[in-house]
Each structure stands twice: as structure tokens, then as C-alpha cells.
Design an enzyme around this catalytic site. Sequence first.
Site, PDB file in Angstrom:
ATOM      1  N   SER A 245       0.845  -1.201   0.000  1.00  0.00           N
ATOM      2  CA  SER A 245       0.000   0.000   0.000  1.00  0.00           C
ATOM      3  C   SER A 245       0.874   1.242   0.000  1.00  0.00           C
ATOM      4  CB  SER A 245      -0.897   0.026   1.243  1.00  0.00           C
ATOM      5  OG  SER A 245      -0.170   0.442   2.380  1.00  0.00           O
ATOM      6  N   ASP A 246       0.378   2.314  -0.588  1.00  0.00           N
ATOM      7  CA  ASP A 246       1.057   3.594  -0.381  1.00  0.00           C
ATOM      8  C   ASP A 246       0.947   3.922   1.113  1.00  0.00           C
ATOM      9  OD1 ASP A 246       2.407   5.965  -0.628  1.00  0.00           O
ATOM     10  OD2 ASP A 246       1.264   6.692  -2.341  1.00  0.00           O
ATOM     11  N   TRP A 247       1.740   4.864   1.544  1.00  0.00           N
ATOM     12  CA  TRP A 247       1.933   5.119   2.978  1.00  0.00           C
ATOM     13  C   TRP A 247       0.674   5.697   3.633  1.00  0.00           C
ATOM     14  CZ3 TRP A 247       5.199   2.313   1.058  1.00  0.00           C
ATOM     15  CH2 TRP A 247       6.401   1.960   1.671  1.00  0.00           C
TER      16      TRP A 247
END
Length: 703
Positions: A245-247
Site C-alpha cells: 500500500s502507499d503510505w
Amino acid sequence: MNSKLSPDERSAMVLKQMTLDEKISLLHGTGMKGLGPVSPLSVGSNGGAGYVVAIPRLGIPAIQMSDAAYGVRMSGENGRYSTALPCNVGSAASWDLDAAYQYGALIARELRAQGYNMTLGGGINLTREPRNGRTFEYLGEDPVLAGRLVGQVMKGEQAQHVLGDIKHYALNDQESGRNSVNVNISERALRESDLLAFEIGVRDADPAAVMCSYNRVNGDYACENKYLLMDVLKKNWKFKGFVVSDWGATHSVEKASAAGLDQEEPAEIFYGEPMKKAVQAGKVPMSEVDDHVRRILRSMFATGVIDDPPVKSVVDVMGGMDIAQKIEEQSIVLLKNDGGQLPLDASKIKSIAVIGPHADVGMISGGGSAQVDPPGGNAIMPPGTGNTTWQMHVWFPTSPLKSIRAKAPGVKVQFDPGTNLNVAEDLAKSSDVVIVFAYQWESEGMDLPDLSLPDDQDRLIARVAAANRHTIVVLETGTAVTMPWSSQVSGILEAWYGGSRGAEAVANVLFGDVNPSGKLPMTFPQSEADLPHPELVKPPAKSMSDDWRKIAAGLPAFQVHYDEGLKVGYKWYDAERKPVLFPFGYGLSYTTYSYSDLKITPGNPVHVSFTVANSGQRAGAEIAEIYAALPASTGEPPKRLVGWSKLQLAPGERRNVDVEIDPLFLAVFNVDKKGWEQTAGDYGFMVGGSSQDLPLKQTITMK
Ligand code: BGC
């Protein structure tokens, strides 16, 4: 640990030995301040954006991730050194597959030397919205160009035994409200535009990871979007790696897991304890967890991070600078050169005025998580004043003034920052030639208000150009800019964010030691009014928050409708018959090229052969572009890029090339059959040096 076994066999063997806790430990990071809870285990981090703990009992090393879009990030606060390559969109202007491989290999060598085994670079969101603040991190507006280039970057990285990552999947095409925006787009348009870039990258490079993005797509967050992650990426494209996942882009346990999200970053809001409980309660099947873990392990074996872990060492600083400079020299695009103003001949000039903010000390770079820290700190600050910070305007110590002086030893080269227009005008009047360095800074986390140069630079250029008709503008930008002064100046160079050795590369082009060969990877429109969306849709206040708890819970959505569909970039301007400032694929040279002998050989694959001759006086490289117009029945935009060839030619030299056209690039996505297909009918092939200069044309009929 038997390296003769396949990555699949090895990951299956490890998986069998793992406890549930060990499995879960691979499914999340250990935290980052401001983006969720930070685990005490994070002390083992190498100082990068992400850290997944090791399982020493089983010989599985930690995953140490660093952002590395155009160089390794955070070297300042970690007390290290990183080379800054030209920004990604700049390098795309080289259209050079070999340079793209070198680009990735350099980054990966520096990652390993600093102790990292995973890169978070590889951005390929298409330039659908040129005001997107991350345009400089991506590879332009065309899915074939971006996809082919990112594939080479990934190959270069993974060959160094670093886990590669392609991001941000998908349609994170604007930064405004990225945590809440819901992007609406039709399936065919999605598959033939933004997703095609990812499809090519995944196919060509078999990347270890794909990062899902912050935004929603057609109703669901990208990181819990079954269509994107499971149906398309994992099933249709047969992606073998893991989805990270992106942050702070994870929003659930069960939904995300079932949709195909394998790893949550940077923390364990969902994929730690809540995941364990969900497994124990039978809400997430163990088979799903096993698939997440197997994918992570498999990628680690396949890229060699287990057999060949990083060894800390001193990076090759000088070698890196040379590579950065060579790539920049191939990335600079000559946009205008009236009356052969360029290249400059130092023996015929008495005085040069170098005008523009900070052109005495440095060249600008792009901000956000792509930022690379300059050696010695920000060049516009007093030396030794420390680290650069998030969204600071960071200038690299590569001085245009010094590089120009070095090229013209007998010439009076004077500098003015352009702060006082009268002073700049006076200097311009009294000089033989004026070189204005103009910039447009951009960053993750924001979009540009418009495409014009900030800080009154348009007025500065217009005033200077009115005072001296030998005015050359060098642009340091990460996206297209509007140029109300373009007819008043005699030369324009697009140098992008030029990296560690930007000024040396620019000076080599200005004085003809390097013949420019870059071509625009994106259209430069005449004005924002011509964009598919003249106004960028901004989020309402309720859709915005910096609180990670609210973001994780899901902010109220607001809608963006990409109703231009697959008409991204030149496809839009072609279809709408809108004139542009500079078209996609455009770029001048100090020599001239002529095209002849087009021959199309039908078949699967189609072959396109033609001859390019260097009809001028200088050696140069020509990027010969091939476009196709699909049968009218397909309803496609007027043309699409289907291939290119970059030819190095001596004066007078002519060469015949044969380019094999990838069948995927001629296909149309059939939504009912969920697959690509070739349509029977007439195909027009066009070849030339820009999307709007295609002298060779031939139509063939295909079954
Ligand atoms: C960015 C990613 C980046 C991550 C880690 C996010 O804000 O969107 O591109 O890799 O942070 O720094």
C-alpha cells in the site's frame, strides 16, 4: 537456501515452516511518525521510508525500503550521499531504453551501498493532468513510452538484487485530495490509458512489487479495489509479486485482503493485530494470508535479496555524476532555435548575460518523497546549514553561471538574478547574448495552480527579450509550462530538473559539445483552457484531513470524472483539433534529418521499415517515432504511438531500420470479452520526428 531451486519452490518451503505471527510480521511495516503507530521494532530500520522485520530463524532478511524516484532519498538525515539523476519525466525525454536501464542500475547500486534492498521508485501515472505536482516523478503522457521505460528502469534495478516497485496503481493523477478523491472512468479508457502503462511495465520487468495508490477508483479505494488488484493485476496480468500500500493508503482488513492487498505500509493499523484476530475468527482465510506471504517471499528469492544481500560501501560518486550528466544531455529538449542562434560560438561573442533566480549557484529539483538531498545542503543556503526538509525549494550545487564561464573563457559573462527588472533589462541591453534560467518548482502533496512560471518570471523574460533579441530561455521545470513570451525569444531549451550535473549538461548543449536529441514526453498546451479539465477539481473541506486515524477510516469522497477517457495528452489535442504550443514527441537538433522508404509488412507482428538520413552538418541522434491510426470502427483517437527507434547518425549518414510492432500496441480492449483484440480493417502507419511531423504514411488492411 538452496539457490538451485526456483523462487516458487523456495518460498513454498519457507511458508510451510512459518507460524501465524511470523507470517503476519511480513504483512506490515513498523511505523512512521505521523502516519500511524510506531513499533519499538522500528529501531532496526535503515532510516528509509519502510521497514519490515527479518525472520532470522528462517534466514529471511528484513526488507529495508527507501524512496528512490530519481536518486536515493533521505541521504541528508542519514549522513550519506546520493546522486540525483535528471527527474523522471526529464529522462523520459531521452526515449532511451538503455539509459533507462542505467538509470535504474545506478539507483539500485546506491541503495545497496546504503544498506537498502527495496526501492520505492517507478512512478508511471500518466500525465493526464499536467498540473499534478508529481508530474516530474512520472514518465509522461503516453502509456507505451512510460511502460517501456519503466520496464527498463525496473530491470536495471532488479539486476542489482534490489526489490523493484512500480507505483501508484492507479489513477493518482492529481495530488489535491488524494486521500479522498474518487476517480470515475470507463473500463475501456482505463485499460487503454493509465493501466496499459502498468501492464507493459509488469510484463517487461516482472517487478517485485506494485504500490497501490491513495485515491479511490470507480467507488473503491485503490488498495481495496478487487477489480484493480485481483481481477486485472493478479489474474489477468499474472503478476507474481506483492501489492504494497502507499503510505497510509490501507483502509480495511477483510476487504483489502480479499481484494489482493498483500502488505500494509508504513504501520500496522490493519495488517497487524486486527489481521491476526480476523484470521483466528475465520474472517480472513489462512489461504489468503499464505498467498500474501508467498508473494513477498517469492519476490525476495527472485530478485536475489536473500542470496545476495546489500553490502554497505562508498558509492561511486564520480561515476554516478558522469551517468547523471550523460542522461541529462540526452534528456534536454531544444524547443526553439530561430536563425541558428544555438549553438553559441564563444569565439564570436564578447559578452553573455546569465539572468535568473539562483542561476549563479544551482538548479532546482522536485520536492516530496522523491526529493534527493544535495551534497553540501541546499545550494541557495549558506554551506553547512543542514538538511533539506519536506517541500523546501531545493537547489542542487550545479551552477549554470560557472558552467557557462568555463565554456567561454574569453567572454565577459555577467550574472543578474532578475529581481529588479530594470537592472536585468540594462544588463540584457549591453550584452551580445542573454541566457535566462527560469524555473517551476513542484512537489508531491500539492498541485500547481496553473502552468505558468511563478514569481513574475514571464514578465522578466518578456522585458529581457524586448531588450535583446538574442535571448535564450532555459527552463527548469517538471511539467509543461505556458510561454506567453515564446515568439519574442530566439531560443528555448527544456532542461527539466537536471540533477547533480544539470548545469554542465546544459552548457554542453548551449555551446554545441552535445547535439540535443530529446523529444517531449508530454504535450505543452497553449493554455490551461485547452486541457480536458480547464479547472482542476479541488476537494471540499470535509474530504481533507492530516489525521491518520481519519484517513485510515476513510474520508468522505469527492468526485473527479475523467470523461476524456483514453484521450490523454496528444490523443486529446488530436481528437479535439486543438493547436498546441509544442506537441508530444517534438524536439529540435543542431542537424536535420530526412525520412524516406517507408515499408509496412503486415503480419503478426507488423514490421515497419524506413530510412532516416542525417542531412545536416553535425552528428546527432534522431528519435524516429511510429504512430498508428486504427480502423475507424474502433472509435479510437486519431493516432497512438506504437514504436520508435533512436538512431545515432554521422553527417550524411543514412540508415534503414526495421521496427517490429508489439501486437499489444495495436490492440483495442474489449470490455465484454475482458481482453485485448485486434480489429480487422485499415491501419494507417505514420513515421517521423514528432507527433505532428510525420512525413511517411502508408495504410494497410489487416484481418
Ligand atoms: C508517496 C509514495 C512514497 C511513500 C513513502 C507516499 O507519500 O506517495 O510515493 O513511496 O510516501 O515515502
